[in-house]
Design a protein around this motif. Structure first.
Motif, PDB file in Angstrom:
ATOM      1  N   HIS A   1       0.837  -1.209   0.000  1.00 35.38           N
ATOM      2  CA  HIS A   1       0.000   0.000   0.000  1.00 35.38           C
ATOM      3  C   HIS A   1       0.868   1.253   0.000  1.00 35.38           C
ATOM      4  CE1 HIS A   1      -3.493  -2.433   0.526  1.00 35.38           C
ATOM      5  NE2 HIS A   1      -3.182  -2.806   1.758  1.00 35.38           N
ATOM      6  N   LEU A   2       1.935   1.216   0.789  1.00 34.00           N
ATOM      7  CA  LEU A   2       2.875   2.345   0.840  1.00 34.00           C
ATOM      8  C   LEU A   2       3.435   2.635  -0.552  1.00 34.00           C
ATOM      9  CD1 LEU A   2       4.721   4.366   2.428  1.00 34.00           C
ATOM     10  CD2 LEU A   2       6.285   2.443   2.751  1.00 34.00           C
ATOM     11  N   LEU A   3       3.858   1.593  -1.246  1.00 38.23           N
ATOM     12  CA  LEU A   3       4.434   1.766  -2.581  1.00 38.23           C
ATOM     13  C   LEU A   3       3.397   2.270  -3.589  1.00 38.23           C
ATOM     14  CD1 LEU A   3       6.692  -1.418  -2.771  1.00 38.23           C
ATOM     15  CD2 LEU A   3       7.338   0.919  -2.118  1.00 38.23           C
ATOM     16  N   ARG A   4       2.174   1.725  -3.537  1.00 34.23           N
ATOM     17  CA  ARG A   4       1.124   2.174  -4.462  1.00 34.23           C
ATOM     18  C   ARG A   4       0.720   3.617  -4.188  1.00 34.23           C
ATOM     19  NH1 ARG A   4      -0.157  -3.167  -3.894  1.00 34.23           N
ATOM     20  NH2 ARG A   4      -1.667  -2.857  -2.238  1.00 34.23           N
ATOM     21  N   ASN A   5       0.631   3.999  -2.912  1.00 41.39           N
ATOM     22  CA  ASN A   5       0.289   5.379  -2.569  1.00 41.39           C
ATOM     23  C   ASN A   5       1.386   6.345  -3.025  1.00 41.39           C
ATOM     24  OD1 ASN A   5      -2.265   5.031  -1.421  1.00 41.39           O
ATOM     25  ND2 ASN A   5      -1.379   4.421   0.532  1.00 41.39           N
ATOM     26  N   ARG A   6       2.625   5.933  -2.873  1.00 39.97           N
ATOM     27  CA  ARG A   6       3.733   6.773  -3.331  1.00 39.97           C
ATOM     28  C   ARG A   6       3.585   7.067  -4.825  1.00 39.97           C
ATOM     29  NH1 ARG A   6       9.633   4.234  -3.235  1.00 39.97           N
ATOM     30  NH2 ARG A   6       8.589   2.930  -4.769  1.00 39.97           N
ATOM     31  N   GLN A   7       3.291   6.035  -5.593  1.00 35.69           N
ATOM     32  CA  GLN A   7       3.157   6.211  -7.033  1.00 35.69           C
ATOM     33  C   GLN A   7       1.902   7.004  -7.401  1.00 35.69           C
ATOM     34  OE1 GLN A   7       2.762   2.601  -9.284  1.00 35.69           O
ATOM     35  NE2 GLN A   7       2.991   3.656 -11.239  1.00 35.69           N
ATOM     36  N   SER A   8       0.762   6.649  -6.829  1.00 34.33           N
ATOM     37  CA  SER A   8      -0.502   7.292  -7.233  1.00 34.33           C
ATOM     38  C   SER A   8      -0.593   8.749  -6.818  1.00 34.33           C
ATOM     39  CB  SER A   8      -1.704   6.507  -6.693  1.00 34.33           C
ATOM     40  OG  SER A   8      -1.757   6.564  -5.298  1.00 34.33           O
ATOM     41  N   HIS A   9       0.178   9.156  -5.808  1.00 34.05           N
ATOM     42  CA  HIS A   9       0.150  10.547  -5.353  1.00 34.05           C
ATOM     43  C   HIS A   9       1.380  11.338  -5.791  1.00 34.05           C
ATOM     44  CE1 HIS A   9      -3.543  10.464  -2.998  1.00 34.05           C
ATOM     45  NE2 HIS A   9      -3.242   9.196  -2.815  1.00 34.05           N
ATOM     46  N   GLY A  10       2.220  10.708  -6.610  1.00 31.99           N
ATOM     47  CA  GLY A  10       3.371  11.413  -7.150  1.00 31.99           C
ATOM     48  C   GLY A  10       4.386  11.846  -6.103  1.00 31.99           C
ATOM     49  N   CYS A  11       4.582  11.023  -5.081  1.00 28.00           N
ATOM     50  CA  CYS A  11       5.499  11.379  -4.004  1.00 28.00           C
ATOM     51  C   CYS A  11       6.886  10.802  -4.293  1.00 28.00           C
ATOM     52  CB  CYS A  11       4.983  10.827  -2.684  1.00 28.00           C
ATOM     53  SG  CYS A  11       3.339  11.413  -2.285  1.00 28.00           S
ATOM     54  N   ASP A  12       7.911  11.460  -3.791  1.00 29.01           N
ATOM     55  CA  ASP A  12       9.284  11.059  -4.061  1.00 29.01           C
ATOM     56  C   ASP A  12       9.980  10.746  -2.752  1.00 29.01           C
ATOM     57  OD1 ASP A  12      11.714  10.595  -5.279  1.00 29.01           O
ATOM     58  OD2 ASP A  12      12.228  12.724  -5.429  1.00 29.01           O
ATOM     59  N   PHE A  13       9.908   9.483  -2.328  1.00 33.18           N
ATOM     60  CA  PHE A  13      10.628   9.035  -1.135  1.00 33.18           C
ATOM     61  C   PHE A  13      11.066   7.604  -1.337  1.00 33.18           C
ATOM     62  CE2 PHE A  13       6.087   8.400  -0.247  1.00 33.18           C
ATOM     63  CZ  PHE A  13       6.038   7.073   0.136  1.00 33.18           C
ATOM     64  N   HIS A  14      12.115   7.210  -0.615  1.00 33.35           N
ATOM     65  CA  HIS A  14      12.611   5.843  -0.651  1.00 33.35           C
ATOM     66  C   HIS A  14      11.849   5.034   0.380  1.00 33.35           C
ATOM     67  CE1 HIS A  14      16.019   7.128  -3.073  1.00 33.35           C
ATOM     68  NE2 HIS A  14      16.160   8.155  -2.228  1.00 33.35           N
ATOM     69  N   ALA A  15      11.418   3.833  -0.013  1.00 31.76           N
ATOM     70  CA  ALA A  15      10.683   2.972   0.925  1.00 31.76           C
ATOM     71  C   ALA A  15      11.389   1.635   1.045  1.00 31.76           C
ATOM     72  CB  ALA A  15       9.258   2.772   0.443  1.00 31.76           C
TER      73      ALA A  15
END
Length: 118
Positions: free
Chosen positions: A104-118
């Motif tokens: 979910h963390l990875l999908r949210n990062r992509q769908s919201h255009g966020c730039d962080f390392h997970a």
């Protein structure tokens, strides 16, 4: 650095940050909007406003170019705020040990255009 607003828990209908703050769940007037929570992928009951106070702390203390490590990233709402605050010259490393929510963390990062390392 000076924080000029109170960092207290208030009912979500009253939550409003200072001008220029970043909030993923706000209306045009800056007030919290529960309906925007639906855009975040989560498992089970998800209350995205639970981290509002962390968002305000990030807005008060994180600067462009900072390097931030977030432990307990969960679904990535605070990670996203942090990544927008540090900008393209900063870095956010988000750690989530619960393997059941990492996707979910990875999908949210992509769908919201966020730039962080997970």
């Amino acid at each position: 650095m000076e924080a000029t607003f109170p960092l207290v828990m208030v009912p979500k209908s009253e939550k409003k940050g200072p001008d220029g703050h970043l909030d993923l769940m706000e209306n045009q007037d800056g007030r919290y909007d529960e309906s925007k929570c639906e855009t975040w992928i989560a498992s089970g009951r998800f209350m995205c406003d639970i981290e509002w106070d962390e968002w305000m702390l990030a807005n008060a203390f994180i600067q462009p170019g900072d390097v931030v490590v977030e432990f307990g990233a969960r679904f990535g709402t605070t990670s996203c705020i942090l990544s927008r605050k540090v900008g393209k010259h900063g870095e956010v490393i988000s750690v989530e040990p619960d393997v059941t929510v990492h996707g979910h963390l990875l999908r949210n990062r992509q769908s919201h255009g966020c730039d962080f390392h997970a």
